[in-house]
Design a protein around this motif. Structure first.
Motif, short mmCIF file in Angstrom:
data_model
loop_
_atom_site.label_atom_id
_atom_site.label_comp_id
_atom_site.label_asym_id
_atom_site.label_seq_id
_atom_site.Cartn_x
_atom_site.Cartn_y
_atom_site.Cartn_z
N LEU A 259 0.78 -1.23 0.00
CA LEU A 259 0.00 0.00 0.00
C LEU A 259 0.82 1.29 0.00
N SER A 260 2.05 1.20 0.46
CA SER A 260 2.87 2.40 0.70
C SER A 260 2.20 3.31 1.74
N ILE A 261 1.65 2.67 2.75
CA ILE A 261 1.01 3.37 3.86
C ILE A 261 1.54 2.80 5.18
N ASN A 262 1.91 3.67 6.11
CA ASN A 262 2.26 3.22 7.45
C ASN A 262 0.95 3.13 8.23
N LEU A 263 0.44 1.91 8.37
CA LEU A 263 -0.90 1.70 8.91
C LEU A 263 -1.00 1.98 10.41
N PHE A 264 0.03 1.62 11.15
CA PHE A 264 0.06 1.87 12.59
C PHE A 264 1.42 2.48 12.94
N PRO A 265 1.58 3.79 12.79
CA PRO A 265 2.88 4.42 13.02
C PRO A 265 3.45 4.21 14.42
N GLN A 266 2.59 3.92 15.41
CA GLN A 266 3.06 3.77 16.78
C GLN A 266 3.53 2.35 17.10
N LEU A 267 3.40 1.44 16.14
CA LEU A 267 3.90 0.07 16.35
C LEU A 267 5.33 -0.05 15.83
N SER A 268 6.12 -0.89 16.49
CA SER A 268 7.49 -1.13 16.04
C SER A 268 7.50 -2.11 14.87
N GLU A 269 8.61 -2.16 14.16
CA GLU A 269 8.73 -3.10 13.05
C GLU A 269 8.57 -4.54 13.54
N GLU A 270 9.08 -4.83 14.71
CA GLU A 270 8.95 -6.19 15.26
C GLU A 270 7.49 -6.55 15.47
N GLN A 271 6.71 -5.62 16.00
CA GLN A 271 5.29 -5.88 16.22
C GLN A 271 4.56 -6.12 14.90
#
Length: 364
Positions: A259-271
């Motif tokens: 999508l090229s969208i950061n869907l949950f900016p407050q989550l880490s890459e690991e999550q």
């Protein structure tokens, strides 16, 4: 002549005494009811037609909206705050790019009967607006991204029928696959008593895309990203927009790459790489059985982190009452403070229906 006049008056008086008192009382009562009901309803709609700043941001995990990572996605985009959900609408595709909502046990404990009220979104410029006529005889359903069944009030239900919340959806995808996934996410909330954050929308993954009507783009797939803060469970549903009845569960990173969208900016890459076995049907959800871990996605490209200043700027877009548009020439300050034509229609419709019911009761 005087006697005739007196006898006519007496006759009218007797007729009035028999039937007129009821009529007058009925009219007075109806008028009083109409005034009181109208005042109450109009006040209700005016006060709730514009969600508060906090109510808008409450629909996002930690109050932070998804973020469009490609500049091209921002073209003719409209951040719209509704009652019970938020939308990033695209005037290019004439569909939402994403729709965010927060489901809680309290919210879903309030159930209301469905009342269809599909309508065009008047906050969107006419040239960018999806029209009711676009969907007619198109072969596609008007598919809710924030479903009507998630809405706890008449006002939020009405908002959910805005075409800004719709994509052209294949009938079996909408009526079976998507319905079952929506029921499954609600079951997580109601059976396990958990808050769930959702981001739902279309996928446009083909170089040649089909359109309906006057330029509404048909998505190649639909998605629903899920995050459950209490347990850390995360993942996303991904369903081709056809009648194949196919659906798969993927990681949030997989979706972000598509999508090229950061869907949950407050989550880490690991999550976002952690993927859980999200239920495909409500019957798969058990009250005392947490959603199990599935796999780690090591291949997908997660969206890059977004600077806090950019996230704060996006938050401000959604804290404006009634929504706004990134096309500054079309931005209307305090637009949300005015009850638009669609909401007025809803008020009138409810007023007339209630008056008719009241009059029928009187006649009985």
């Amino acid at each position: 002549m005087a006697r005739k006049k007196r006898s006519s008056v007496n006759a009218l008086t007797q007729l009035f005494n028999r039937n007129g008192v009821k009529m007058v009382l009925g009219l007075v009562a109806t008028g009083s009811f109409a005034f009181a009901f109208g005042q109450e309803k109009i006040q209700q709609f005016v006060s709730s037609a514009t969600p508060s700043n906090s109510a808008c941001l409450d629909q996002f995990y930690r109050d932070v909206p998804p973020y469009l990572m490609k500049e091209s996605l921002n073209k003719h985009s409209y951040p719209l705050c509704f009652n019970g959900f938020n939308v990033m609408y695209s005037g290019v595709s004439k569909t939402p790019l994403w729709v965010a909502e927060a489901l809680t046990p309290t919210r879903l404990s309030q159930k209301i009967p469905r009342e269809d009220s599909f309508h065009e979104e008047t906050r969107v410029n006419t040239s960018h607006r999806a029209l009711l006529s676009d969907y007619r005889a198109s072969g596609y359903d008007r598919g809710h991204m924030a479903p009507n069944a998630d809405m706890p009030t008449k006002v939020s239900q009405f908002d959910s029928f805005s075409l800004a919340n719709m994509v052209p959806q294949a009938p079996k995808n909408n009526q079976q696959v998507w319905r079952e996934l929506e029921e499954a996410t609600r079951a997580i909330v109601t059976k396990q008593k958990l808050d769930v954050y959702l981001v739902t929308g279309p996928v446009f993954a083909s170089k040649k895309l089909k359109t309906i009507g006057k330029g509404v783009i048909v998505p190649t797939a639909t998605y629903k990203a899920v995050y459950i803060p209490k347990t850390g469970a995360a993942g996303a549903y991904y369903a081709p927009n056809d009648n194949s009845l196919q659906v798969k569960v993927v990681s949030i990173c997989y979706l972000e790459e598509q999508l090229s969208i950061n869907l949950f900016p407050q989550l880490s890459e690991e999550q976002k790489r952690n993927t859980y076995q999200l239920p495909l049907k409500a019957t798969a959800v058990k009250a005392n059985k947490p959603i199990e871990y599935a796999n780690w996605d090591a291949e997908s490209q997660c969206a890059e982190d977004v600077e806090n200043s950019k996230l704060q700027a996006m938050q401000k877009q959604f804290s404006r009452s009634g929504g706004s548009t990134t096309d500054t020439a079309q931005t209307k300050p305090n637009a949300g403070a005015v009850v638009d034509a669609n909401t007025q229609d809803a008020i009138v419709k409810q007023l007339i229906e209630s008056l008719l019911q009241y009059i029928l009761q009187l006649l009985k």
